[in-house]
Design a protein around this motif. Structure first.
Motif, short mmCIF file in Angstrom:
data_model
loop_
_atom_site.label_atom_id
_atom_site.label_comp_id
_atom_site.label_asym_id
_atom_site.label_seq_id
_atom_site.Cartn_x
_atom_site.Cartn_y
_atom_site.Cartn_z
N GLY A 33 0.92 -1.22 -0.07
CA GLY A 33 -0.01 0.03 -0.07
C GLY A 33 0.76 1.19 -0.27
O GLY A 33 0.44 2.28 -0.77
N TRP A 77 -10.56 8.75 -4.60
CA TRP A 77 -10.64 7.80 -3.46
C TRP A 77 -11.05 6.43 -3.84
O TRP A 77 -10.50 5.39 -3.67
CB TRP A 77 -11.34 8.35 -2.28
N SER A 94 -8.36 3.42 -4.70
CA SER A 94 -8.70 1.92 -3.99
C SER A 94 -8.87 0.94 -4.92
O SER A 94 -8.11 -0.20 -4.78
CB SER A 94 -9.74 2.21 -2.93
N TRP A 107 -5.95 -2.12 -5.55
CA TRP A 107 -6.18 -3.31 -4.82
C TRP A 107 -7.27 -4.29 -5.31
O TRP A 107 -7.41 -5.59 -4.81
CB TRP A 107 -6.78 -2.71 -3.24
N ALA A 162 -5.58 6.60 0.43
CA ALA A 162 -6.53 5.54 -0.22
C ALA A 162 -5.75 4.17 -0.09
O ALA A 162 -6.46 3.13 0.46
CB ALA A 162 -7.56 5.65 -1.24
N PRO A 163 -4.95 3.87 -0.88
CA PRO A 163 -4.18 2.77 -1.12
C PRO A 163 -3.67 2.15 0.09
O PRO A 163 -3.85 1.08 0.60
CB PRO A 163 -2.99 2.82 -2.12
N VAL A 184 -6.53 0.98 2.79
CA VAL A 184 -6.98 -0.18 2.35
C VAL A 184 -6.12 -1.36 2.91
O VAL A 184 -6.55 -2.22 3.39
CB VAL A 184 -7.52 -0.39 0.98
N THR A 203 -13.36 -1.66 4.02
CA THR A 203 -12.75 -0.74 3.08
C THR A 203 -13.92 -0.23 2.08
O THR A 203 -13.81 1.17 1.59
CB THR A 203 -11.76 -1.37 2.23
N SER A 209 -14.92 3.92 1.50
CA SER A 209 -14.94 4.60 0.22
C SER A 209 -16.22 5.36 0.20
O SER A 209 -16.62 6.32 -0.49
CB SER A 209 -14.56 3.62 -0.96
#
Length: 450
Positions: free
Chosen positions: A66, A262, A266, A270, A398-399, A402, A415, A419
């Protein structure tokens, strides 16, 4: 053969072959810009697709991966503004050309990553090149297209970013599966990018007046819309960028764009890992299932641009059209996000996530065109770049968020809920602070000087 167009007073006039050729030329500029943006997101999506291999080979935790994804945005976000500001000063052609060459070099260098720290450095520098694309694209489109076609032009060009994900996801997955090496796709994409840099400089000029293929100045074939909600300010009388970036509408647009980004980042960082780990999908299946949301995102981006252009023409209120689509699209995105993690089958999760991406991208061109509708062209690159910068700070958080949530709670559902909440915050910002467009002060000329 000539064709007829409407003159300033509405009368029919004959368009010369040169003018007709020029009108076709803007679509050439749109086409090469779209190809650049396809490459932009294919390069960006590659790390997420290769992520499970990189995590395994180098023994990374989800939080560490992340951070690698997030550090890209520490380099990327400031250059959203820097690139836009430079395009106001030096023109979009040179800024975008240099950006494509830079990010392509570091795409190829990703294959040289040898561990956590080296991936961090490469990904950080990669972000410098990718940052300018949003603001520079809007500056290019505004230089070449009249306002009532801006939604379509931005929808097509920026709509090619999810198309890049749709193409890049299976391409990277197939190259990895075919060669057994995650490094191969980064080298292939890097070489393609360097070739694209050459094509950009050959085909693109900053304005129609500077293009060698054009033989006369463009006619006003399609007049701009005079929006009653927006104060009209001539470029030469426009206040500096610092005035516009303090306006409530600009800040509200940036907050709504933050919510959009965001969810997007994400997903970008991911979702392939989610499919592999939570749903048991193998990499070859990711090549197909992972591309579907991107394809629907491409359709959503195009539809959103065309839709708001039509609403703008019918109502004569472009800014109102853009804001309405943002509010409806982000609200529906948030609602569906709450159900993605609760889906009990792979098919259900894919249908829901594909719908989320479609609705998200339906709003995608609106943040850019809302600024284009309300900001003078001479300040557009800097203001769009500032909005894009604020929005993309979400990519830093965001990454990482998560990865940290999954590491600590093992809950993908949480997660998706986070969001959704960020999306709703963006909707509230537009509803509360987005009602009043920027209005230049009476003594606008006294503020000039940037």
């Amino acid at each position: 053969m000539t064709r007829s167009t409407r003159g300033p007073a509405g009368e029919l006039t004959a368009a010369s072959p040169a003018t007709t050729g020029r009108m076709r030329l803007r679509w050439v500029i749109l086409a090469i810009t779209s190809l650049v943006l396809i490459l932009n997101y294919a390069d960006r999506a590659a790390l997420g697709v290769a992520g499970s291999h990189i995590i395994k080979e180098f023994g990374l935790t989800k939080t560490e991966f992340g951070l690698i994804s997030s550090v890209f945005f520490i380099g990327y976000a400031p250059f959203c503004f820097i690139g836009g500001w430079l395009s106001d000063k030096y023109g979009p052609r040179v800024v975008m050309g240099m950006a494509v060459g830079w990010w392509s070099l570091f795409t190829a260098l990703t294959a040289a990553g040898a561990g956590y720290l080296s991936f961090m450095v490469i990904r950080f520098l990669f972000g410098f090149g990718e940052g300018p694309q949003g603001a520079v694209t809007i500056k290019t489109m505004r230089n070449w297209f009249p306002q009532r076609q801006m939604g379509t032009a931005v929808g097509v060009s920026q709509g090619c970013t999810p198309l890049g994900g749709a193409i890049g996801t299976p391409l990277v997955a197939w190259l990895i599966a075919g060669t057994g090496d995650w490094r191969t796709p980064f080298i292939v994409l890097g070489v393609l990018g360097l070739l694209m840099t050459v094509g950009w400089f050959v085909l693109v000029r900053d304005t129609p007046e500077k293009h060698p293929w054009a033989v006369e100045q463009d006619a006003t074939d399609i007049a701009d819309i005079v929006d009653p909600d927006v104060a009209q300010v001539a470029d030469e009388d426009a206040p500096p960028v610092s005035f516009y970036i303090r306006q409530p509408l600009v800040l509200a647009t940036a907050l709504a764009f933050f919510g959009y980004a965001w969810v997007l980042y994400s997903f970008l960082s991911w979702f392939p890992v989610y499919l592999v780990e939570a749903r048991g999908v193998n990499l070859k299946e990711v090549a197909l299932t992972g591309a579907l949301p991107w394809l629907l995102g491409f359709v959503g981006y195009l539809l959103g641009g065309v839709l708001t252009d039509n609403i703008a023409v019918r109502t004569g209120r472009p800014a109102f059209a853009r804001k309405s689509v943002i509010v409806v699209g982000l609200t529906l995105t948030a609602i569906l996000l709450c159900f993605v993690g609760l889906a009990t089958t792979l098919t259900g999760a894919m249908v829901l996530m594909s719908s989320v991406v479609f609705l998200l991208y339906l709003t995608g061109s609106q943040y850019f065109t809302l600024i284009s509708d309300t900001i003078p062209k001479s300040r557009l690159g800097g203001v769009v770049g500032f909005v894009h910068f604020l929005a993309n700070t979400s990519g830093v958080f965001a990454p990482l968020a998560v990865g940290a949530i999954v590491d600590r709670t093992h809950s993908w559902v949480l997660t998706f809920g986070v969001s959704a909440g960020v999306c709703i915050a963006g909707v509230v910002a537009i509803l509360v602070w987005g009602r009043t467009p920027p209005r230049a002060p009476l003594a606008a000329t006294s503020l000039k000087g940037e």
